[in-house]
Design a protein around this motif. Sequence first.
Motif, short mmCIF file in Angstrom:
data_model
loop_
_atom_site.label_atom_id
_atom_site.label_comp_id
_atom_site.label_asym_id
_atom_site.label_seq_id
_atom_site.Cartn_x
_atom_site.Cartn_y
_atom_site.Cartn_z
N ARG A 95 4.84 34.49 22.16
CA ARG A 95 4.68 33.01 22.10
C ARG A 95 4.91 32.80 20.48
NH1 ARG A 95 -0.45 30.57 24.24
NH2 ARG A 95 0.61 28.65 23.06
N GLU A 96 4.26 33.80 19.50
CA GLU A 96 4.46 33.77 18.05
C GLU A 96 5.67 33.59 17.74
OE1 GLU A 96 2.45 35.96 14.15
OE2 GLU A 96 2.26 36.75 16.06
N ARG A 97 6.70 34.40 18.43
CA ARG A 97 8.08 34.35 18.22
C ARG A 97 8.91 33.24 19.06
NH1 ARG A 97 5.67 38.90 17.02
NH2 ARG A 97 6.40 40.17 15.37
N GLY A 98 8.28 32.87 19.92
CA GLY A 98 9.01 31.83 20.50
C GLY A 98 10.01 32.60 21.58
N GLU A 99 9.85 33.80 22.01
CA GLU A 99 10.79 34.56 22.89
C GLU A 99 10.06 34.90 24.19
OE1 GLU A 99 12.42 37.57 19.23
OE2 GLU A 99 10.81 38.25 20.65
N SER A 100 10.86 35.30 25.15
CA SER A 100 10.39 35.76 26.30
C SER A 100 10.70 37.12 26.57
CB SER A 100 11.20 34.94 27.42
OG SER A 100 12.63 35.27 27.44
N LEU A 101 10.14 37.71 27.78
CA LEU A 101 10.48 38.88 28.00
C LEU A 101 12.07 39.24 28.18
CD1 LEU A 101 7.91 39.71 30.84
CD2 LEU A 101 8.15 40.96 28.62
N ALA A 102 12.92 38.28 28.75
CA ALA A 102 14.19 38.49 28.66
C ALA A 102 14.62 38.69 27.58
CB ALA A 102 14.65 37.21 29.60
#
Length: 161
Positions: A95-102
């Motif tokens: 969430r902090e990095r605006g990323e997903s597992l993908a």
Amino acid sequence: MTIEELSSVLQMQEEILQFSSFTNADAWELGNLIVAEAAKRGAAVLVRIRLNNGYTVFQYGMDGTNLYHEQWLTRKENTVRLTEKSSLRMYMDLRERGESLADRFLDEKEYAACGGGFPIRVEEVGAVAVSGLGQVSDHDLLVKCISKYLHVAEVPRIRAM
């Protein structure tokens, strides 16, 4: 709390809640402590403690749990084993990095970035995981029981968001 503050609390929990040793008897005692605390909360959870080599040293499913919970446990454990941090901390990091597992090349069918998995650190990392409550409640159940088991009175905790 901000995401950064939550991530900091999660990191502190992992630094504080480390074992000097961890045996099958420890797994039995910790697992039963988690089951008793869940029952006290009126929650139906599935608890599993698994070593990094894949060996399950404790598992108990309360009435009301099923294969769905077991599949969640496996995904949470995979996340803990891969990252060597709690599955809730992985969620906060993403969430902090605006990323997903993908974005990290991880398949959501194999990994879960949500609360309920916590590293067991000695010489080798294992995992204890819970499924059956909300992600923050799953995580908090583990933190409360691990800190009680380790006789650690002061551990920062995160309440439901």
